[in-house]
Scaffold this motif. Structure first.
Motif, PDB file in Angstrom:
ATOM      1  N   LYS A 166       5.716   9.204   5.658  1.00 18.90           N
ATOM      2  CA  LYS A 166       4.685   8.217   5.368  1.00 18.90           C
ATOM      3  C   LYS A 166       5.150   6.775   5.478  1.00 18.90           C
ATOM      4  O   LYS A 166       4.322   5.868   5.570  1.00 18.90           O
ATOM      5  CB  LYS A 166       4.108   8.473   3.972  1.00 18.90           C
ATOM      6  N   ASN A 167       6.469   6.526   5.430  1.00 20.45           N
ATOM      7  CA  ASN A 167       6.916   5.134   5.488  1.00 20.45           C
ATOM      8  C   ASN A 167       7.785   4.811   6.709  1.00 20.45           C
ATOM      9  O   ASN A 167       8.235   3.679   6.876  1.00 20.45           O
ATOM     10  CB  ASN A 167       7.643   4.732   4.204  1.00 20.45           C
ATOM     11  N   CYS A 187       2.991   6.187  -7.080  1.00 19.16           N
ATOM     12  CA  CYS A 187       1.859   6.382  -8.008  1.00 19.16           C
ATOM     13  C   CYS A 187       1.848   5.279  -9.060  1.00 19.16           C
ATOM     14  O   CYS A 187       1.732   5.530 -10.271  1.00 19.16           O
ATOM     15  CB  CYS A 187       1.929   7.765  -8.676  1.00 19.16           C
ATOM     16  N   ASN A 200       1.436   0.586  -9.577  1.00 23.77           N
ATOM     17  CA  ASN A 200       0.976  -0.681  -9.014  1.00 23.77           C
ATOM     18  C   ASN A 200       2.078  -1.720  -9.181  1.00 23.77           C
ATOM     19  O   ASN A 200       1.842  -2.844  -9.595  1.00 23.77           O
ATOM     20  CB  ASN A 200      -0.306  -1.129  -9.726  1.00 23.77           C
ATOM     21  N   GLU A 219       0.820  -1.210   0.000  1.00 25.28           N
ATOM     22  CA  GLU A 219       0.000   0.000   0.000  1.00 25.28           C
ATOM     23  C   GLU A 219       0.855   1.261   0.000  1.00 25.28           C
ATOM     24  O   GLU A 219       0.636   2.183  -0.802  1.00 25.28           O
ATOM     25  CB  GLU A 219      -0.931   0.004   1.214  1.00 25.28           C
ATOM     26  N   ILE A 220       1.854   1.298   0.867  1.00 25.90           N
ATOM     27  CA  ILE A 220       2.724   2.477   0.958  1.00 25.90           C
ATOM     28  C   ILE A 220       3.553   2.633  -0.303  1.00 25.90           C
ATOM     29  O   ILE A 220       3.666   3.737  -0.872  1.00 25.90           O
ATOM     30  CB  ILE A 220       3.648   2.366   2.194  1.00 25.90           C
ATOM     31  N   ASN A 252       3.119   1.506  -3.427  1.00 22.63           N
ATOM     32  CA  ASN A 252       2.333   1.894  -4.595  1.00 22.63           C
ATOM     33  C   ASN A 252       1.808   3.323  -4.475  1.00 22.63           C
ATOM     34  O   ASN A 252       1.734   4.064  -5.467  1.00 22.63           O
ATOM     35  CB  ASN A 252       1.181   0.919  -4.811  1.00 22.63           C
ATOM     36  N   ASN A 253       1.468   3.730  -3.276  1.00 28.01           N
ATOM     37  CA  ASN A 253       0.990   5.095  -3.057  1.00 28.01           C
ATOM     38  C   ASN A 253       2.083   6.122  -3.314  1.00 28.01           C
ATOM     39  O   ASN A 253       1.862   7.138  -3.985  1.00 28.01           O
ATOM     40  CB  ASN A 253       0.450   5.227  -1.630  1.00 28.01           C
TER      41      ASN A 253
END
Length: 324
Positions: A153-154, A123, A125, A116-117, A119-120
Motif C-alpha cells: 500500500k505504500n 488506524c 490521525n 492518507e496512507i 493514517n490509514n
C-alpha cells in the motif's frame, strides 16, 4: 558463554495506534502490558553487570510512559547506548527526552507514507504530529532516524516521501521488511522484491541521505554470526514488560521459546535454555529450493520465528522468501 550485545526491551505493549502490520498485538495477550519504573531501572543494572552495551526500547509506544525520560537518563548515565522507537505522536514526553538525551541515544520515528496512507495504515490521525515532532527533533540539533515498513500500500510513495524527508533535514532513513507473524495470509512483499526495492532507493538517494535496511539476518548469510541462520539468543535477547525473556522479539508469545524471567533468574542460567541450541549451530545451510533466486547463495532461509509461527518448525523456509 558469550553474552548478548544488546537487549530488545519492551517497557509497554500499550499503544495509541493500531498499525495493520503490528505483530505485537498478539504478544499483548500473553504478557502484562506495562512494566513499572523500578523494574525497568533494574534491567539497566542487569545489563551493566553482564557487560551488555546497548538497549533497544520498543513497544507498544514507549512515550506513553511518563517516566521514560528517567529511564533514558539512568541508562545513558550508566554508559549504555540506546535506541528508542516511537510513532512520534506524543510530544510532551519526546520533549523531555530531547532535553536530557546525549549522543548515546537514537530516536527512530515510524512514518509509513504521506497523510492518507500513514493514517490509514496506523488506524490513527497522527501524521501531522509525527511530522511536527521529527522537525522538533531536528531543530533541537538531534538527528532523528525515520523508518518505514515497506508494504504493497505504500510502495509507490516511498521515493517521494524520501524527497520530502531530505527537504526537512532528515539524514538517516531505514526501510523495514514487513513482519507477518500474528496474521493470516496477506499480500506481503517477498524478500527479493523488498531488497531489490531497497537497492534502487539506495542508488537513487545515495548522495543525499543514509539509507539502511532492516530484515531478518537469515536473509543475509554473512550478517549473522559465523554463518548462523539467526542471531536470536546470541547477539540479542528480548525482554517483555513482565520480565519474560525470548531469543528475540519475534518469538515473544511463543511459549516454547520463553527462556525464563529476568527478575527471578540469573541471565547466564536463562541463556542455558535448550531452545537456544538451534541458534548456536556453527553453520547453517539454506533449506530453500529456489536456487534460481539471485539471493539464494547468500541466504539461509529467512527468519526462523516466521517458519515456526506458520509451520511449527524452525528448519523450514520463511514464507516471505518466496518470489514465485
Amino acid at each position: 558463554m558469550k553474552l548478548p550485545f544488546f537487549i530488545q526491551f519492551y517497557p509497554t505493549l500499550k499503544c495509541n495506534q493500531r498499525c495493520v502490520f503490528c505483530f505485537n498485538q498478539g504478544s499483548s495477550k500473553n504478557h502484562h502490558h506495562e512494566i513499572n519504573k523500578e523494574k525497568a531501572l533494574k534491567i539497566v543494572d542487569i545489563a551493566c553487570i553482564n557487560g551488555i552495551k546497548e538497549i533497544d526500547i520498543l513497544g507498544g509506544e514507549p512515550f506513553l510512559l511518563d517516566w521514560m525520560h528517567d529511564f533514558v537518563k539512568y541508562a545513558s548515565d550508566s554508559g549504555l547506548s540506546l535506541n528508542i522507537s516511537t510513532n512520534g505522536s506524543i510530544s510532551i514526553n519526546l520533549e523531555k527526552i530531547i532535553k536530557i538525551s546525549s549522543n548515546s541515544l537514537k530516536i527512530g520515528f515510524s512514518l509509513l507514507g504521506f497523510k492518507e496512507i500513514h493514517n490509514n495504515l496506523t488506524c490513527s490521525n497522527n501524521y501531522d504530529l509525527i511530522i511536527k515532532n521529527i522537525k522538533l527533533t531536528i531543530s533541537s540539533e538531534k538527528n532523528p532516524i525515520v523508518k518505514s515498513v515497506l508494504m504493497k500500500k505504500n510502495m509507490k510513495e516511498i521515493s517521494t516521501l524520501l524527497d520530502f524527508l531530505i527537504g526537512i533535514g532528515v539524514r538517516e532513513y531505514y526501510l523495514l521488511h514487513e513482519d507477518i507473524i500474528g496474521r493470516g495470509k496477506i499480500d506481503y512483499i517477498s524478500f527479493p522484491e523488498y531488497y531489490d526495492f531497497y537497492l534502487k532507493l539506495q542508488e537513487k538517494f545515495n548522495d543525499e541521505i543514509k539509507i539502511g535496511c532492516v530484515s531478518a539476518s537469515g536473509f543475509y548469510k554473512y550478517n549473522a554470526a559465523s554463518g548462523k541462520r539467526c542471531d536470536a539468543g546470541s547477539s540479542k535477547i528480548a525482554i517483555m514488560p513482565d520480565g519474560s525473556v525470548f531469543p528475540c522479539n519475534l518469538f515473544a508469545g511463543m511459549k516454547d521459546f520463553m527462556l525464563g524471567n529476568i527478575f527471578t533468574e540469573d541471565l547466564r542460567s536463562i541463556l542455558e535454555h535448550p531452545s537456544l541450541n538451534y541458534f548456536r549451530k556453527k553453520a547453517y545451510s539454506n533449506p530453500c529450493k529456489n536456487t534460481d533466486c539471485k539471493y539464494f547463495i547468500n541466504c539461509t532461509g529467512g527468519c526462523p520465528a516466521h517458519s515456526y509461527f506458520f509451520y511449527n518448525k524452525l528448519d523450514l523456509v520463511d514464507p516471505r522468501c518466496n518470489n514465485l
